[in-house]
Design a protein around this motif. Structure first.
Motif, PDB file in Angstrom:
ATOM      1  N   VAL A 236      30.984  17.350  46.883  1.00  0.00           N
ATOM      2  CA  VAL A 236      31.544  17.284  45.532  1.00  0.00           C
ATOM      3  C   VAL A 236      33.048  17.030  45.588  1.00  0.00           C
ATOM      4  O   VAL A 236      33.586  16.157  44.892  1.00  0.00           O
ATOM      5  CB  VAL A 236      31.230  18.580  44.756  1.00  0.00           C
ATOM      6  CG1 VAL A 236      32.053  18.662  43.479  1.00  0.00           C
ATOM      7  CG2 VAL A 236      29.745  18.663  44.437  1.00  0.00           C
TER       8      VAL A 236
ATOM      9  N   TYR B 208      33.857  11.979  38.060  1.00  0.00           N
ATOM     10  CA  TYR B 208      33.763  13.429  37.934  1.00  0.00           C
ATOM     11  C   TYR B 208      35.172  14.009  37.959  1.00  0.00           C
ATOM     12  O   TYR B 208      36.020  13.572  38.744  1.00  0.00           O
ATOM     13  CB  TYR B 208      32.964  14.017  39.088  1.00  0.00           C
ATOM     14  CG  TYR B 208      31.465  13.814  39.041  1.00  0.00           C
ATOM     15  CD1 TYR B 208      30.608  14.914  39.047  1.00  0.00           C
ATOM     16  CD2 TYR B 208      30.901  12.542  39.018  1.00  0.00           C
ATOM     17  CE1 TYR B 208      29.229  14.743  39.032  1.00  0.00           C
ATOM     18  CE2 TYR B 208      29.521  12.363  39.001  1.00  0.00           C
ATOM     19  CZ  TYR B 208      28.700  13.471  39.007  1.00  0.00           C
ATOM     20  OH  TYR B 208      27.340  13.300  38.985  1.00  0.00           O
TER      21      TYR B 208
ATOM     22  N   THR C  91      33.879  20.519  38.584  1.00  0.00           N
ATOM     23  CA  THR C  91      32.567  21.115  38.749  1.00  0.00           C
ATOM     24  C   THR C  91      32.647  22.587  38.352  1.00  0.00           C
ATOM     25  O   THR C  91      33.466  23.333  38.879  1.00  0.00           O
ATOM     26  CB  THR C  91      32.063  20.960  40.193  1.00  0.00           C
ATOM     27  OG1 THR C  91      31.871  19.564  40.463  1.00  0.00           O
ATOM     28  CG2 THR C  91      30.742  21.681  40.400  1.00  0.00           C
TER      29      THR C  91
ATOM     30  N   THR D  90      24.501  21.465  40.934  1.00  0.00           N
ATOM     31  CA  THR D  90      25.878  21.488  40.442  1.00  0.00           C
ATOM     32  C   THR D  90      25.913  21.043  38.983  1.00  0.00           C
ATOM     33  O   THR D  90      25.130  20.191  38.557  1.00  0.00           O
ATOM     34  CB  THR D  90      26.808  20.568  41.253  1.00  0.00           C
ATOM     35  OG1 THR D  90      26.404  19.197  41.086  1.00  0.00           O
ATOM     36  CG2 THR D  90      26.779  20.920  42.731  1.00  0.00           C
TER      37      THR D  90
ATOM     38  N   SER E  49      28.768  19.565  36.349  1.00  0.00           N
ATOM     39  CA  SER E  49      30.124  19.018  36.354  1.00  0.00           C
ATOM     40  C   SER E  49      30.411  18.288  35.051  1.00  0.00           C
ATOM     41  O   SER E  49      29.498  17.920  34.301  1.00  0.00           O
ATOM     42  CB  SER E  49      30.300  18.028  37.522  1.00  0.00           C
ATOM     43  OG  SER E  49      29.905  18.587  38.756  1.00  0.00           O
TER      44      SER E  49
END
Length: 258
Positions: free
Chosen positions: A147, A198, A201, A213, A215
């Motif tokens: 991530v 993104y 998160t 996850t 996000s």
């Protein structure tokens, strides 16, 4: 009961039995709601049950994982016009406190049949068995690093450190299998002015070989929620499911999407 058992019992009371009395015993009165269209508190969702029953809503749970007080359900809702469409794929996340559901986050997307997806996979098929419980922390750390480096952009060139170059089964309807399929989809989205970015998160839940996850970020110019589920095998991500939904500017409560 375990948090997982509490959540499954509450969901059955809500969306299978449509039983406000049974469901009410498993919801905290001050239940915190993050679905943008549902008021916060237990009373609104209990009051909504007759409508769901009239619509003949049905739910199929495909995957359930839990860590600590958080439980994640990967499900399909049918006859789900009240949720936005005939068939909706959803990730629901519940926080359990004192034996009851205390908080709820979700992300729903209209289901796309496997015959219409880039990979030929449906949005919900694939592996379901939770394995490698002894590797939960290790797999969580792997996805957290993925991530940070890839999704949040710290070091995107390290993608092959995290995703298998041999097997990567994709369930996003717009993305083909393998790293080549992912690369082609991201390129096409960027060229269409729908680049995916993104930015933060908020939730990570891991159990064995599955890591979830939640996000937020942007899809093109639209504020968007990205809920992702990864399956890890041999220290690499080998399978991926997700739901993507726009975050509305206005909500019926002040709790926010996350």
């Amino acid at each position: 009961m375990t948090p997982k058992e509490i959540v499954l019992s509450a969901v059955a009371a809500l969306f299978t039995k449509f039983d406000p009395e049974a469901a009410g015993q498993l919801l905290k009165e001050d239940y915190i709601q993050h679905n943008p269209a549902v008021p916060t508190g237990a009373a609104p969702i209990l009051g909504f049950l007759p409508i769901l029953k009239d619509h003949r809503l049905s739910v199929t749970n495909h995957r359930v994982l839990s860590e600590g007080d958080l439980v994640v359900l990967h499900s399909t809702y049918d006859n789900a016009q009240a949720f936005g469409g005939q068939t909706m794929v959803a990730f629901d996340v519940f926080r359990v406190q004192d034996g009851k559901l205390a908080e709820h986050w979700d992300n729903l997307q209209a289901a796309v049949p496997a015959s219409q997806t880039a990979s030929g996979n449906s949005m919900t098929d694939g592996a379901t068995e939770i394995r490698d419980l002894d590797k939960t922390a290790e797999n969580r750390a792997l996805v957290e690093a993925f991530v940070k480096d890839v999704l949040l952009g710290a070091a995107p060139q390290k993608i092959t450190d995290y995703i298998s170059t041999m097997t990567y089964t994709q369930h996003n309807p717009m993305v083909g299998n393998g790293l080549d399929g992912l690369g082609a989809a991201l390129k096409a989205m960027a060229e269409a002015g729908q680049a995916m970015a993104y930015t933060k998160t908020h939730l990570i839940v891991a159990e064995g070989n599955f890591v979830f996850t939640a996000s937020e970020g942007k899809l093109g110019d639209t504020s968007t929620a990205f809920y992702d589920l990864f399956r890890v095998e041999g220290d690499k991500i080998v399978e991926h499911w997700d739901t993507i939904s726009a975050i509305p500017a206005e909500m019926v409560h002040a709790n926010g999407k996350f």
